[in-house]
Design a protein around this motif. Sequence first.
Motif, PDB file in Angstrom:
ATOM      1  N   SER A 136       0.876  -1.379  -0.148  1.00 58.98           N
ATOM      2  CA  SER A 136      -0.037  -0.073   0.132  1.00 58.98           C
ATOM      3  C   SER A 136       1.065   1.277  -0.019  1.00 58.98           C
ATOM      4  CB  SER A 136      -0.708  -0.177   1.295  1.00 58.98           C
ATOM      5  OG  SER A 136      -1.958   1.270   1.284  1.00 58.98           O
ATOM      6  N   VAL A 137       1.320   1.733  -1.099  1.00 60.56           N
ATOM      7  CA  VAL A 137       2.555   2.772  -1.236  1.00 60.56           C
ATOM      8  C   VAL A 137       2.503   3.147  -2.750  1.00 60.56           C
ATOM      9  CG1 VAL A 137       4.233   1.046  -1.616  1.00 60.56           C
ATOM     10  CG2 VAL A 137       4.708   3.134  -0.580  1.00 60.56           C
ATOM     11  N   HIS A 138       3.088   4.428  -2.801  1.00 59.43           N
ATOM     12  CA  HIS A 138       3.463   4.961  -4.049  1.00 59.43           C
ATOM     13  C   HIS A 138       4.703   5.555  -3.965  1.00 59.43           C
ATOM     14  CE1 HIS A 138       2.477   9.193  -3.430  1.00 59.43           C
ATOM     15  NE2 HIS A 138       3.141   9.376  -4.542  1.00 59.43           N
ATOM     16  N   LEU A 139       5.322   5.521  -5.369  1.00 63.14           N
ATOM     17  CA  LEU A 139       6.281   6.446  -5.480  1.00 63.14           C
ATOM     18  C   LEU A 139       6.346   7.222  -6.994  1.00 63.14           C
ATOM     19  CD1 LEU A 139       9.729   4.402  -4.634  1.00 63.14           C
ATOM     20  CD2 LEU A 139       8.319   6.170  -3.188  1.00 63.14           C
ATOM     21  N   SER A 140       6.729   8.238  -7.103  1.00 62.75           N
ATOM     22  CA  SER A 140       6.716   8.773  -8.329  1.00 62.75           C
ATOM     23  C   SER A 140       7.706   9.910  -8.684  1.00 62.75           C
ATOM     24  CB  SER A 140       5.407   9.818  -8.606  1.00 62.75           C
ATOM     25  OG  SER A 140       5.501  11.020  -8.089  1.00 62.75           O
ATOM     26  N   VAL A 141       8.149  10.102  -9.845  1.00 63.63           N
ATOM     27  CA  VAL A 141       9.346  10.866 -10.387  1.00 63.63           C
ATOM     28  C   VAL A 141       8.985  11.628 -11.603  1.00 63.63           C
ATOM     29  CG1 VAL A 141      11.034   9.784  -9.010  1.00 63.63           C
ATOM     30  CG2 VAL A 141      10.600   9.137 -11.473  1.00 63.63           C
ATOM     31  N   TYR A 142       9.509  12.647 -12.033  1.00 65.11           N
ATOM     32  CA  TYR A 142       9.434  13.143 -13.200  1.00 65.11           C
ATOM     33  C   TYR A 142      10.843  12.915 -13.924  1.00 65.11           C
ATOM     34  CZ  TYR A 142       7.562  15.785 -17.119  1.00 65.11           C
ATOM     35  OH  TYR A 142       7.116  16.234 -18.384  1.00 65.11           O
ATOM     36  N   ASN A 143      10.816  12.390 -14.973  1.00 68.22           N
ATOM     37  CA  ASN A 143      12.139  11.895 -15.604  1.00 68.22           C
ATOM     38  C   ASN A 143      12.241  12.451 -16.830  1.00 68.22           C
ATOM     39  OD1 ASN A 143      14.398  10.726 -16.703  1.00 68.22           O
ATOM     40  ND2 ASN A 143      13.705   8.787 -16.385  1.00 68.22           N
ATOM     41  N   ARG A 144      13.269  13.450 -16.916  1.00 66.69           N
ATOM     42  CA  ARG A 144      13.628  14.241 -18.284  1.00 66.69           C
ATOM     43  C   ARG A 144      14.752  13.462 -18.914  1.00 66.69           C
ATOM     44  NH1 ARG A 144      14.876  18.996 -18.921  1.00 66.69           N
ATOM     45  NH2 ARG A 144      13.106  19.576 -20.240  1.00 66.69           N
ATOM     46  N   SER A 145      15.026  12.307 -18.428  1.00 64.88           N
ATOM     47  CA  SER A 145      16.291  11.811 -19.187  1.00 64.88           C
ATOM     48  C   SER A 145      15.975  11.454 -20.613  1.00 64.88           C
ATOM     49  CB  SER A 145      17.008  10.677 -18.334  1.00 64.88           C
ATOM     50  OG  SER A 145      17.218  11.231 -17.099  1.00 64.88           O
ATOM     51  N   LEU A 146      16.908  11.427 -21.485  1.00 62.68           N
ATOM     52  CA  LEU A 146      16.764  10.400 -22.737  1.00 62.68           C
ATOM     53  C   LEU A 146      16.883   9.036 -22.559  1.00 62.68           C
ATOM     54  CD1 LEU A 146      18.784  12.804 -25.111  1.00 62.68           C
ATOM     55  CD2 LEU A 146      16.244  12.608 -24.950  1.00 62.68           C
ATOM     56  N   PHE A 164      18.487  -6.256   6.019  1.00 63.79           N
ATOM     57  CA  PHE A 164      18.658  -6.522   5.193  1.00 63.79           C
ATOM     58  C   PHE A 164      17.649  -7.048   4.090  1.00 63.79           C
ATOM     59  CE2 PHE A 164      20.613 -10.253   2.430  1.00 63.79           C
ATOM     60  CZ  PHE A 164      21.907  -9.355   1.937  1.00 63.79           C
ATOM     61  N   GLY A 165      17.601  -6.700   2.775  1.00 64.32           N
ATOM     62  CA  GLY A 165      16.853  -7.365   1.643  1.00 64.32           C
ATOM     63  C   GLY A 165      15.540  -6.440   1.643  1.00 64.32           C
ATOM     64  N   ASN A 166      15.368  -5.639   2.597  1.00 62.29           N
ATOM     65  CA  ASN A 166      13.949  -4.829   2.287  1.00 62.29           C
ATOM     66  C   ASN A 166      14.362  -3.588   1.450  1.00 62.29           C
ATOM     67  OD1 ASN A 166      11.533  -4.309   2.549  1.00 62.29           O
ATOM     68  ND2 ASN A 166      11.288  -4.172   4.860  1.00 62.29           N
ATOM     69  N   GLY A 167      13.335  -3.121   0.801  1.00 58.77           N
ATOM     70  CA  GLY A 167      13.539  -2.009  -0.045  1.00 58.77           C
ATOM     71  C   GLY A 167      12.259  -1.265  -0.605  1.00 58.77           C
ATOM     72  N   LEU A 168      12.429  -0.325  -1.281  1.00 60.25           N
ATOM     73  CA  LEU A 168      11.292   0.477  -2.034  1.00 60.25           C
ATOM     74  C   LEU A 168      12.139   1.247  -2.921  1.00 60.25           C
ATOM     75  CD1 LEU A 168       8.401   1.338  -2.107  1.00 60.25           C
ATOM     76  CD2 LEU A 168       8.803   2.984  -0.346  1.00 60.25           C
ATOM     77  N   ALA A 169      11.542   1.130  -4.315  1.00 59.21           N
ATOM     78  CA  ALA A 169      12.292   1.940  -5.160  1.00 59.21           C
ATOM     79  C   ALA A 169      11.654   2.093  -6.669  1.00 59.21           C
ATOM     80  CB  ALA A 169      13.872   1.392  -5.342  1.00 59.21           C
ATOM     81  N   ILE A 170      11.856   3.102  -7.394  1.00 57.10           N
ATOM     82  CA  ILE A 170      11.442   3.285  -8.661  1.00 57.10           C
ATOM     83  C   ILE A 170      12.444   3.530  -9.440  1.00 57.10           C
ATOM     84  CG2 ILE A 170      10.724   5.579  -8.589  1.00 57.10           C
ATOM     85  CD1 ILE A 170       8.267   4.967 -10.365  1.00 57.10           C
ATOM     86  N   ASN A 171      12.618   2.687 -10.882  1.00 53.97           N
ATOM     87  CA  ASN A 171      13.441   2.948 -11.691  1.00 53.97           C
ATOM     88  C   ASN A 171      12.927   3.424 -13.023  1.00 53.97           C
ATOM     89  OD1 ASN A 171      15.543   2.941 -13.630  1.00 53.97           O
ATOM     90  ND2 ASN A 171      15.553   0.714 -13.988  1.00 53.97           N
ATOM     91  N   SER A 172      12.943   4.744 -13.373  1.00 54.26           N
ATOM     92  CA  SER A 172      12.271   5.121 -14.401  1.00 54.26           C
ATOM     93  C   SER A 172      12.889   5.078 -15.699  1.00 54.26           C
ATOM     94  CB  SER A 172      11.830   6.634 -14.145  1.00 54.26           C
ATOM     95  OG  SER A 172      12.890   7.461 -13.940  1.00 54.26           O
ATOM     96  N   SER A 173      14.173   4.529 -15.727  1.00 55.48           N
ATOM     97  CA  SER A 173      14.714   4.516 -16.852  1.00 55.48           C
ATOM     98  C   SER A 173      14.691   3.080 -17.811  1.00 55.48           C
ATOM     99  CB  SER A 173      16.420   4.516 -16.542  1.00 55.48           C
ATOM    100  OG  SER A 173      16.721   3.072 -16.327  1.00 55.48           O
ATOM    101  N   ASP A 174      15.204   3.043 -19.123  1.00 60.24           N
ATOM    102  CA  ASP A 174      14.871   1.975 -19.823  1.00 60.24           C
ATOM    103  C   ASP A 174      16.155   1.151 -19.605  1.00 60.24           C
ATOM    104  OD1 ASP A 174      16.809   3.546 -21.209  1.00 60.24           O
ATOM    105  OD2 ASP A 174      15.918   3.210 -23.042  1.00 60.24           O
ATOM    106  N   GLN A 175      16.998   1.246 -18.615  1.00 58.12           N
ATOM    107  CA  GLN A 175      18.343   0.653 -18.371  1.00 58.12           C
ATOM    108  C   GLN A 175      18.282  -0.358 -17.323  1.00 58.12           C
ATOM    109  OE1 GLN A 175      21.086   0.830 -20.786  1.00 58.12           O
ATOM    110  NE2 GLN A 175      18.924   1.686 -21.637  1.00 58.12           N
ATOM    111  N   SER A 176      18.848  -1.309 -17.101  1.00 60.08           N
ATOM    112  CA  SER A 176      18.851  -2.355 -15.990  1.00 60.08           C
ATOM    113  C   SER A 176      19.251  -1.752 -14.881  1.00 60.08           C
ATOM    114  CB  SER A 176      19.633  -3.493 -16.443  1.00 60.08           C
ATOM    115  OG  SER A 176      19.517  -4.357 -15.236  1.00 60.08           O
ATOM    116  N   GLU A 184      10.832   0.157 -13.584  1.00 66.92           N
ATOM    117  CA  GLU A 184      10.287  -1.103 -12.569  1.00 66.92           C
ATOM    118  C   GLU A 184      10.068  -0.245 -11.146  1.00 66.92           C
ATOM    119  OE1 GLU A 184      12.289  -5.172 -10.789  1.00 66.92           O
ATOM    120  OE2 GLU A 184      13.253  -3.700 -11.781  1.00 66.92           O
ATOM    121  N   PHE A 185       8.999  -0.865 -10.615  1.00 72.37           N
ATOM    122  CA  PHE A 185       8.485  -0.527  -9.253  1.00 72.37           C
ATOM    123  C   PHE A 185       8.821  -1.699  -8.302  1.00 72.37           C
ATOM    124  CE2 PHE A 185       5.092   0.852  -6.214  1.00 72.37           C
ATOM    125  CZ  PHE A 185       6.065   1.533  -5.413  1.00 72.37           C
TER     126      PHE A 185
END
Length: 294
Positions: A136-146, A164-176, A184-185
């Motif tokens: 029950s959570v959200h993250l958001s970013v505005y990504n201007r990267s190419l 150890f091993g817990n986390g919360l993150a958003i990767n707004s790129s198209d790179q791994s 990925e969220f």
Amino acid sequence: MAMNNKTLRPRKKAGFHAEALLWQTAVIANGGTVSSGTMQAVSNFCTSIVTAGIRSKFLRLNLVCGNNLAAARVPLYRGASAAGTQYGSAADTNIGPLTANDYSEATGLQGNGTTKALDCTIKLGTFKTFGCDYDSVHLSVYNRSLSGVFGTSFGAYDLNGVYFGNGLAINSSDQSSYTVTAPEFLSGTTTSGDHDIVASPFARGFHLGEFTAAAAGFYGINGTNVTGTITNSFSSAFDAADATPLYFLGDFTAYSSQLLSAYSCGLPMTTTANRLAFATAMTAFQTALGRNVT
């Protein structure tokens, strides 16, 4: 010589939203300045969020704006309301540090991928205190990267401590970033394929990821639903005592070279109407500052 209120410290106008005025006061206290045009854009954003009925969703939100880095480090929202509990510090902590050359209101904040980020002064455990959890959570970013720019956009990863091993993150790129080469969220884990949402296709702009239940969630880019695979095989609940910090332009263990111009975190938007209202307000704000991208 009279102060130029268009470029320095504008007079507080009754026409601005009350929370925009509170933000302006905090900016000045942090050594920042803000133009009248940006004040109007922030005020309009506040009005849109309240009108949509989603103001209480936000644990923290920073529009990354103002004339200098000192202003850009000051969040607009620090809790569910201005009158309620305020979480974290009045300004994000500069890690690295980021310098004046890394920020322009016209573009946003540029990471270097190795040492620079903002510590939002929110801990992973703060989400639990606020009423969020891994499901029950959200993250958001505005990504201007190419396309092709690497890095976790916003997150908290515990790879060494008690949690150890817990986390919360958003990767707004198209790179791994977590082995998945796509936006990925992740929530309640540090491993792709445990508890995550993988989105497709990549696009620049406003990225919103949220979980509304253990096996239900949403990933949107610029208001469009691009939710792909939702995996729910392993996750850990958040703990209020977890002091892992939340980084913007990183995830505490790694850094991003992206160009970003807003972040938020808190409870999920939950409904299609709420998500669209948030995306519309964010897009309008970025457009007003001349930095909207698609």
